[in-house]
Scaffold this motif. Structure first.
Motif, mmCIF file in Angstrom:
data_model
loop_
_atom_site.group_PDB
_atom_site.id
_atom_site.type_symbol
_atom_site.label_atom_id
_atom_site.label_comp_id
_atom_site.label_asym_id
_atom_site.label_seq_id
_atom_site.Cartn_x
_atom_site.Cartn_y
_atom_site.Cartn_z
ATOM 1 N N PHE A 98 0.831 -1.208 0.000
ATOM 2 C CA PHE A 98 0.000 0.000 0.000
ATOM 3 C C PHE A 98 0.870 1.265 0.000
ATOM 4 C CE2 PHE A 98 -3.311 -2.879 2.009
ATOM 5 C CZ PHE A 98 -4.058 -2.980 0.855
ATOM 6 N N ARG A 105 1.393 6.852 -6.804
ATOM 7 C CA ARG A 105 0.360 7.864 -7.035
ATOM 8 C C ARG A 105 0.828 9.280 -6.743
ATOM 9 N NH1 ARG A 105 -4.542 4.160 -4.574
ATOM 10 N NH2 ARG A 105 -5.027 3.073 -6.520
ATOM 11 N N LYS A 146 -6.228 7.446 -13.320
ATOM 12 C CA LYS A 146 -7.339 7.702 -12.422
ATOM 13 C C LYS A 146 -7.193 6.823 -11.184
ATOM 14 C CE LYS A 146 -11.859 9.452 -13.101
ATOM 15 N NZ LYS A 146 -13.103 9.464 -13.824
ATOM 16 N N ILE A 147 -7.020 7.463 -10.035
ATOM 17 C CA ILE A 147 -6.791 6.722 -8.795
ATOM 18 C C ILE A 147 -7.971 5.808 -8.482
ATOM 19 C CG2 ILE A 147 -6.590 7.004 -6.284
ATOM 20 C CD1 ILE A 147 -4.651 9.308 -6.834
ATOM 21 N N GLY A 148 -7.650 4.563 -8.222
ATOM 22 C CA GLY A 148 -8.684 3.586 -7.906
ATOM 23 C C GLY A 148 -9.111 2.784 -9.124
ATOM 24 N N GLU A 149 -8.755 3.281 -10.300
ATOM 25 C CA GLU A 149 -9.140 2.560 -11.518
ATOM 26 C C GLU A 149 -7.960 1.915 -12.223
ATOM 27 O OE1 GLU A 149 -11.609 4.996 -14.040
ATOM 28 O OE2 GLU A 149 -13.040 5.339 -12.418
ATOM 29 N N GLU A 150 -6.770 2.012 -11.632
ATOM 30 C CA GLU A 150 -5.605 1.369 -12.230
ATOM 31 C C GLU A 150 -5.771 -0.153 -12.149
ATOM 32 O OE1 GLU A 150 -5.502 3.173 -9.350
ATOM 33 O OE2 GLU A 150 -3.872 4.647 -9.391
ATOM 34 N N ALA A 153 -5.162 -1.501 -8.702
ATOM 35 C CA ALA A 153 -5.802 -0.853 -7.545
ATOM 36 C C ALA A 153 -6.488 -1.837 -6.607
ATOM 37 C CB ALA A 153 -6.800 0.197 -8.024
ATOM 38 N N ASN A 154 -7.071 -2.886 -7.156
ATOM 39 C CA ASN A 154 -7.864 -3.772 -6.297
ATOM 40 C C ASN A 154 -7.467 -5.237 -6.417
ATOM 41 O OD1 ASN A 154 -9.758 -1.741 -5.167
ATOM 42 N ND2 ASN A 154 -10.232 -1.456 -7.330
#
Ligand SMILES: [Zn+2]
Length: 171
Positions: A98, A105, A146-150, A153-154
């Motif tokens: 993380f 980022r 786009k943060i969270g859409e890389e 990201a998940n």
């Protein structure tokens, strides 16, 4: 051989619910297509940290299912540091992963961590995170994704996902 080095080196282990045999099958096909000139050897920029410079990169695969896909976000070119030290070790180093994403980022590259003060800053972020606190990292470069859409990201973080068939991107 240049192409040899560009093939993902971590054989004999499970990933995203794919067995070593399944992973080997696709790796062999990748090697064959590179040798035939159908696919190019891995080249930058790194799809994780975004480093555009001439850092060594190699292929990383998220999906070994058939029919094979040879495109992002299935097949990705990653710098060696992102690939071996960060992505594949995330299961055992959650806070470090993380903290590394936070570093990316703020416009950081993996190679920036060779700089002692940058490395210490990311380490401080990691330690804070482990205490449930959040600190802000200094901006290094503009960040265009786009943060969270890389694609990263998940991703699953549990080691069980390595052998879990439900971790496969395609059912
Ligand atoms: Zn990288």
């Amino acid at each position: 051989m240049r192409t040899e080095k560009n093939i993902e080196p971590r054989r004999g282990s499970w990933y995203n619910g794919y067995s070593p045999a399944e992973r080997d099958k696709k790796s062999r096909e990748l090697k064959r297509l590179i040798a035939k000139g159908v696919l190019l050897p891995a080249s930058g920029p790194c799809a994780l940290c975004g480093d555009p410079d001439n850092v060594p990169v190699e292929y990383h695969d998220e999906d070994y299912g058939e029919p094979f896909s040879w495109e992002a976000p299935v097949l990705l070119c990653l710098c060696r540091n992102c690939h071996r030290d960060k992505l594949h070790k995330r299961f055992w180093r959650h806070s470090a992963w993380f903290a590394f994403i936070a570093h990316i980022r703020r416009g950081g590259y993996a190679r920036d961590l060779k700089n002692r003060s940058i490395k210490n800053e990311v380490k401080a972020y990691q330690v804070a995170l482990e205490r449930g606190e959040l600190i802000t990292l200094k901006k290094l470069r503009p960040y265009k994704r786009k943060i969270g859409e890389e694609w990263f990201a998940n991703l699953r973080m549990d080691a069980e996902s390595l052998c879990d068939p439900s971790a496969r991107p395609r059912p």
